[in-house]
Motif scaffolding. Structure first.
Motif, PDB file in Angstrom:
ATOM      1  N   ILE A  19       0.915  -1.159  -0.139  1.00 32.25           N
ATOM      2  CA  ILE A  19       0.184  -0.021   0.201  1.00 32.25           C
ATOM      3  C   ILE A  19       0.824   1.236   0.022  1.00 32.25           C
ATOM      4  O   ILE A  19       0.664   2.203  -0.530  1.00 32.25           O
ATOM      5  CB  ILE A  19      -0.958  -0.046   1.182  1.00 32.25           C
ATOM      6  CG1 ILE A  19      -1.688  -1.182   0.877  1.00 32.25           C
ATOM      7  CG2 ILE A  19      -1.700   1.382   1.264  1.00 32.25           C
ATOM      8  CD1 ILE A  19      -2.779  -1.402   2.142  1.00 32.25           C
ATOM      9  N   GLY A  20       1.821   1.348   0.851  1.00 33.48           N
ATOM     10  CA  GLY A  20       2.986   2.389   0.839  1.00 33.48           C
ATOM     11  C   GLY A  20       3.506   2.673  -0.607  1.00 33.48           C
ATOM     12  O   GLY A  20       3.696   3.759  -0.982  1.00 33.48           O
TER      13      GLY A  20
ATOM     14  N   ALA B 193       1.576   7.140  -6.636  1.00 36.95           N
ATOM     15  CA  ALA B 193       0.619   8.199  -6.799  1.00 36.95           C
ATOM     16  C   ALA B 193       1.082   9.653  -6.484  1.00 36.95           C
ATOM     17  O   ALA B 193       0.796  10.337  -6.965  1.00 36.95           O
ATOM     18  CB  ALA B 193      -0.641   7.706  -6.050  1.00 36.95           C
ATOM     19  N   ALA B 194       1.806   9.458  -5.360  1.00 34.57           N
ATOM     20  CA  ALA B 194       2.557  10.836  -4.871  1.00 34.57           C
ATOM     21  C   ALA B 194       3.372  11.458  -6.144  1.00 34.57           C
ATOM     22  O   ALA B 194       3.531  12.520  -6.221  1.00 34.57           O
ATOM     23  CB  ALA B 194       2.972  10.718  -3.489  1.00 34.57           C
TER      24      ALA B 194
ATOM     25  N   THR C 205       5.269   1.322   6.457  1.00 36.27           N
ATOM     26  CA  THR C 205       5.171   2.463   5.607  1.00 36.27           C
ATOM     27  C   THR C 205       6.459   3.125   5.242  1.00 36.27           C
ATOM     28  O   THR C 205       6.388   3.650   4.163  1.00 36.27           O
ATOM     29  CB  THR C 205       4.158   3.336   6.281  1.00 36.27           C
ATOM     30  OG1 THR C 205       4.534   3.722   7.646  1.00 36.27           O
ATOM     31  CG2 THR C 205       2.790   2.927   6.492  1.00 36.27           C
TER      32      THR C 205
ATOM     33  N   LEU D  85       2.008   1.933  -3.580  1.00 34.98           N
ATOM     34  CA  LEU D  85       1.076   2.420  -4.283  1.00 34.98           C
ATOM     35  C   LEU D  85       0.851   3.791  -4.266  1.00 34.98           C
ATOM     36  O   LEU D  85       0.861   4.728  -4.824  1.00 34.98           O
ATOM     37  CB  LEU D  85      -0.226   1.747  -4.310  1.00 34.98           C
ATOM     38  CG  LEU D  85      -0.305   0.258  -4.703  1.00 34.98           C
ATOM     39  CD1 LEU D  85      -1.685  -0.337  -4.325  1.00 34.98           C
ATOM     40  CD2 LEU D  85      -0.047   0.143  -6.134  1.00 34.98           C
ATOM     41  N   TRP D  86       1.131   4.294  -2.674  1.00 33.15           N
ATOM     42  CA  TRP D  86       0.855   5.576  -2.380  1.00 33.15           C
ATOM     43  C   TRP D  86       2.152   6.392  -2.948  1.00 33.15           C
ATOM     44  O   TRP D  86       1.941   7.514  -3.463  1.00 33.15           O
ATOM     45  CB  TRP D  86       0.922   5.824  -0.857  1.00 33.15           C
ATOM     46  CG  TRP D  86       1.824   6.906  -0.072  1.00 33.15           C
ATOM     47  CD1 TRP D  86       2.963   6.646   0.568  1.00 33.15           C
ATOM     48  CD2 TRP D  86       1.366   8.311  -0.141  1.00 33.15           C
ATOM     49  NE1 TRP D  86       3.486   8.133   1.001  1.00 33.15           N
ATOM     50  CE2 TRP D  86       2.432   8.924   0.661  1.00 33.15           C
ATOM     51  CE3 TRP D  86       0.244   8.904  -0.411  1.00 33.15           C
ATOM     52  CZ2 TRP D  86       2.420  10.029   1.033  1.00 33.15           C
ATOM     53  CZ3 TRP D  86       0.301  10.333  -0.032  1.00 33.15           C
ATOM     54  CH2 TRP D  86       1.247  11.252   0.240  1.00 33.15           C
ATOM     55  N   MET D  87       3.391   5.815  -2.865  1.00 34.15           N
ATOM     56  CA  MET D  87       4.521   6.623  -3.631  1.00 34.15           C
ATOM     57  C   MET D  87       4.305   6.770  -4.895  1.00 34.15           C
ATOM     58  O   MET D  87       4.753   7.690  -5.617  1.00 34.15           O
ATOM     59  CB  MET D  87       5.709   5.592  -3.318  1.00 34.15           C
ATOM     60  CG  MET D  87       6.160   5.661  -1.744  1.00 34.15           C
ATOM     61  SD  MET D  87       7.623   4.299  -1.610  1.00 34.15           S
ATOM     62  CE  MET D  87       9.014   5.003  -2.686  1.00 34.15           C
TER      63      MET D  87
ATOM     64  N   THR E  20       7.092   8.181   3.769  1.00 29.41           N
ATOM     65  CA  THR E  20       5.970   9.253   4.238  1.00 29.41           C
ATOM     66  C   THR E  20       6.109  10.745   4.247  1.00 29.41           C
ATOM     67  O   THR E  20       5.415  11.252   3.747  1.00 29.41           O
ATOM     68  CB  THR E  20       5.231   8.606   5.484  1.00 29.41           C
ATOM     69  OG1 THR E  20       5.141   7.219   5.284  1.00 29.41           O
ATOM     70  CG2 THR E  20       4.087   9.214   5.707  1.00 29.41           C
TER      71      THR E  20
END
Length: 286
Positions: free
Chosen positions: A133-134, A140-141, A179, A136-138, A184
């Protein structure tokens, strides 16, 4: 495997992963399944080694901010081209106050989390999910940060909003192993207004110094109060500390050079691959 070799490997893993956006806690929990779990003091020591490495790398920047508080100007060589925010005593003081604001935000929220009795998950399955999940966040970010940089240009300034959000991000990363604190905080800074990867990374690393020293100091004092430091294997601890320091120094220097012309995307793909492998390999309930 000998105890010294296992300690050496754990120190190397900590040093490599602490400041790369791939989660040191997640990697250490995975490694300890094969190399054996260690004492809390051991974990404190290797994290301290990684922090000392960053202090050595940023010693001139830290000295510049200290002189600024004393009303003195640091030599130009102590500022560096990547830190225009430190080019005058006033700018250096402002940057330092933003580091303090981020740290205080983390400290206050972290103490609240402690008071609520939150315990870090140690099972590998939630860590594997956090890695994926982290990642995928990376991705997108990184995409949205790149779009923002293309529209407004490169901005190296750290705003008060960025500082506060980075402080909050450190607590979120601490609550959810896997994460990654560095991932983050770096991407929060990129999304909140600092479009320069180098500036965002340096702020994330610098605010990590007081944060991680405070966390390790807090845990160490707790161990002393409970008499849990008298039976440590000091040889293994020393080997691991030095290994973490040396490898963290090399890893951070490499990363700071790498991000000047590359994105963080490969780290996200690595996290996805590792997390997916763990989810496939682990039995249900692990």
């Amino acid at each position: 495997m000998s105890d010294l070799l296992a300690a050496l490997l754990l120190g190397i893993i900590e040093g490599i992963t602490e400041f790369l956006p791939i989660s040191s806690t997640g990697h250490l929990l995975i490694a300890e399944r094969w190399l054996g779990a260690r004492s809390e003091l051991f974990n404190i020591a290797i994290q301290a080694g990684a922090i000392v490495a960053v202090v050595l790398i940023y010693r001139q920047r830290l000295w510049t901010m200290l002189l600024a508080f004393l009303g003195r100007t640091a030599p130009a060589s102590a500022v560096g081209v990547a830190s225009p925010a430190l080019d005058t005593p006033a700018h250096a003081r402002g940057y330092a106050w933003k580091l303090i604001a981020a740290f205080v935000t983390t400290a206050v929220l972290g103490l609240m989390v402690k008071a609520l009795g939150w315990e870090l998950p140690t099972q590998l399955r939630p860590i594997a999910w956090a890695l994926v999940i982290g990642a995928l966040w990376m991705l997108a970010a990184e995409y949205f940060a790149a779009r923002r940089a293309a529209s407004v240009g490169e901005r190296a300034a750290i705003t008060w909003t960025v500082a506060i959000l980075v402080g909050i991000a450190q607590v979120v990363a601490g609550v959810f192993p896997g994460t990654s604190r560095s991932a983050t905080t770096i991407f929060i800074a990129l999304l909140a207004g600092t479009t320069s990867r180098v500036a965002a990374t340096e702020f994330a690393f610098l605010v990590g110094i007081p944060t991680m020293f405070a966390a390790t100091g807090y845990e160490f004092l707790s161990l002393v109060r409970h008499g849990q430091v008298g039976h440590e294997d000091w040889a293994s601890l020393g080997v691991a500390f030095v290994a973490a320091l040396v490898t963290a120094f090399v890893a951070v220097k490499w990363l700071l050079h790498y991000i000047q012309s590359h994105r963080f995307t490969p780290f996200a793909f690595y996290r996805i691959a590792l997390g997916a492998a763990l989810l496939w390999w682990l039995p249900v309930g692990s």
